[in-house]
Write a protein that holds these residues in place. Structure first.
Motif, PDB file in Angstrom:
ATOM      1  N   VAL A  89       7.333   0.924   7.124  1.00 13.75           N
ATOM      2  CA  VAL A  89       7.755  -0.200   6.283  1.00 13.75           C
ATOM      3  C   VAL A  89       8.491  -1.209   7.163  1.00 13.75           C
ATOM      4  O   VAL A  89       9.359  -0.828   7.953  1.00 13.75           O
ATOM      5  N   THR A 118       3.255   6.035   7.513  1.00 11.54           N
ATOM      6  CA  THR A 118       3.735   4.865   6.778  1.00 11.54           C
ATOM      7  C   THR A 118       4.899   4.231   7.515  1.00 11.54           C
ATOM      8  O   THR A 118       5.922   4.885   7.763  1.00 11.54           O
ATOM      9  N   GLU A 157       0.793  -1.222   0.000  1.00 14.95           N
ATOM     10  CA  GLU A 157       0.000   0.000   0.000  1.00 14.95           C
ATOM     11  C   GLU A 157       0.829   1.277   0.000  1.00 14.95           C
ATOM     12  O   GLU A 157       0.288   2.355   0.217  1.00 14.95           O
ATOM     13  N   THR A 158       2.117   1.187  -0.236  1.00 10.92           N
ATOM     14  CA  THR A 158       2.912   2.406  -0.319  1.00 10.92           C
ATOM     15  C   THR A 158       3.608   2.444  -1.673  1.00 10.92           C
ATOM     16  O   THR A 158       3.337   1.599  -2.544  1.00 10.92           O
ATOM     17  N   ASN A 159       4.507   3.415  -1.867  1.00  5.89           N
ATOM     18  CA  ASN A 159       5.078   3.560  -3.208  1.00  5.89           C
ATOM     19  C   ASN A 159       5.984   2.384  -3.555  1.00  5.89           C
ATOM     20  O   ASN A 159       6.487   1.672  -2.691  1.00  5.89           O
ATOM     21  N   ALA A 209       3.969  -2.748   4.411  1.00  6.21           N
ATOM     22  CA  ALA A 209       3.818  -1.374   4.904  1.00  6.21           C
ATOM     23  C   ALA A 209       2.463  -1.188   5.572  1.00  6.21           C
ATOM     24  O   ALA A 209       1.459  -1.787   5.172  1.00  6.21           O
ATOM     25  N   ASP A 211       9.688   1.895  -2.022  1.00 10.02           N
ATOM     26  CA  ASP A 211       9.778   1.532  -0.604  1.00 10.02           C
ATOM     27  C   ASP A 211       9.642   0.038  -0.376  1.00 10.02           C
ATOM     28  O   ASP A 211      10.105  -0.487   0.645  1.00 10.02           O
ATOM     29  N   THR A 263      -0.131   1.955   6.671  1.00  6.85           N
ATOM     30  CA  THR A 263      -0.370   3.380   6.352  1.00  6.85           C
ATOM     31  C   THR A 263      -1.520   3.946   7.175  1.00  6.85           C
ATOM     32  O   THR A 263      -2.283   4.776   6.692  1.00  6.85           O
TER      33      THR A 263
END
Length: 362
Positions: free
Chosen positions: A90, A88, A45-47, A82, A50, A84
């Motif tokens: 990780v 955020t 769910e993050t970029n 991750a 990452d 969020t």
């Protein structure tokens, strides 16, 4: 994944029907080993950046035919997830995945086997067992996981998985190839401690080397079959004559009977090599010295390689190119008979000899 497995199953079916045509005298069933390293991305769910992590793999396999192979593969290192919720976070964990893959060489399937091919793409699919461990970082963020999304595990987990992908072997030598591979593992949803739709996906991009053991064997030396010319009959001894009469011995010139020359070609080719042009020159000379003779040119292709339609085309082109060379040397086309047999008749013992146009002057 289901679509990819269906495609691979179709390829395997076609490959099984094509093995007899794909195998050639140059192919040996052989073992191979792959050493690979690269990066993995666990869908989250993050970029994208990452969730990148290191990945490595080692494989040992066997190539059963030019098309079909299988390998045992062990890969792993690190995965990432991750949270969020408020911010955020990780977290990292480790895994080791071992399984078996079924592989199909696309170049050999659709273009025939060639031990000197520069790039050989392949596809594969397989099943594996995934052993995940060291999930301490995720557990340290336990209070930040939304309850409905939490699949937290502690200690270790062993779960089934499946994988599929595509790769390329770029030939460096007969024994070594540069390997590039992309694949995706489909893992039970607890893998990254986050509840998803159906399963977790881990995508890998790897590079390394493929080592082949006993891949190719030396091509047999082709010895052209050259007809042995009959010796000229010895002149009859002269009968005793009177001293005053001198008789010259009579030399009997043998009548022209026949001349055969075999024009050999490279696999899947019909151009005349310089070494074979000398044989055509002999045929032309025999035709010019014996104006009542004709030449019959019979084109062939070896049945160990390619399809029946392709071999019929090759044998026709080989017969026609030799006929054209003889006509270009000044022989009337009415003295040239051409025929071609494809792979329906192989007159010689090896595939290399049967890539031939047989020229018989009578």
């Amino acid at each position: 994944m289901k679509r990819f497995i269906s495609i691979l199953a179709s390829v395997v079916l076609v490959a099984s029907l094509s093995v007899a045509n794909a195998q050639t005298n140059d192919f040996n069933g052989h073992w191979f080993m792959q050493l690979q390293g690269g990066v993995a991305h666990t869908i989250g769910e993050t970029n994208f950046v990452d969730l990148l992590s290191p990945s490595a793999a080692v494989s040992l396999g066997y190539q059963f035919s030019p098309v079909l192979g299988a390998r045992l593969n062990v890969n792993g290192w690190q995965g990432k997830g991750a949270i969020t919720a408020t911010k955020t976070n990780v977290y990292k964990y480790n895994y080791l995945e071992g399984g078996v893959d079924l592989m199909a060489d696309l170049a050999a399937l659709f273009a025939g086997y060639n031990s000197k091919r520069l790039i050989s793409p392949y596809i594969f699919a397989g099943v594996a067992a995934n052993y995940a461990f060291n999930n301490d970082e995720a557990n340290s963020y336990a209070n930040d996981f939304p309850t409905k999304d939490r699949y937290l595990w502690d200690g270790s987990r062993l779960t089934p998985s499946s994988r599929a992908g595509i790769g390329f072997n770029i030939r460096l030598s007969d024994a070594v190839a540069l390997n590039l591979e992309g694949n995706s593992s489909f893992i039970e949803d607890h893998f990254n401690s986050k509840k998803g739709s159906k399963a977790d996906f881990q995508i890998k991009a790897l590079a390394g080397l493929t080592f082949s053991f006993g891949k190719a064997k030396p091509a047999p030396v082709v010895t052209p079959v050259v007809p042995v010319a009959k010796p000229a009959p010895a002149p009859k001894p002269a009968e005793p004559v009177k001293e005053e009469v001198k008789e010259e011995p009579v030399v009997v010139e043998p009548a022209f009977e026949s001349l055969q020359r075999n024009i050999f070609f490279v696999i899947n080719k019909w151009d005349i090599r310089a070494s074979e042009q000398l044989k055509i020159d002999e045929i032309v000379e025999a035709l010019k010295n014996n104006p009542d003779t004709k030449v019959r040119i019979s084109g062939h292709a070896d049945k160990a390689t390619g399809t029946a339609s392709r071999n019929r085309f090759l044998s026709q082109k080989r017969s026609e190119i030799v006929a054209k060379a003889i006509m270009d040397a000044g022989i009337d086309k009415d003295r040239i008979i051409t025929e071609y047999f494809g792979d329906t008749h192989n007159p010689f013992a090896t595939p290399e000899e049967n890539r031939v146009a047989i020229c018989l002057v009578k």
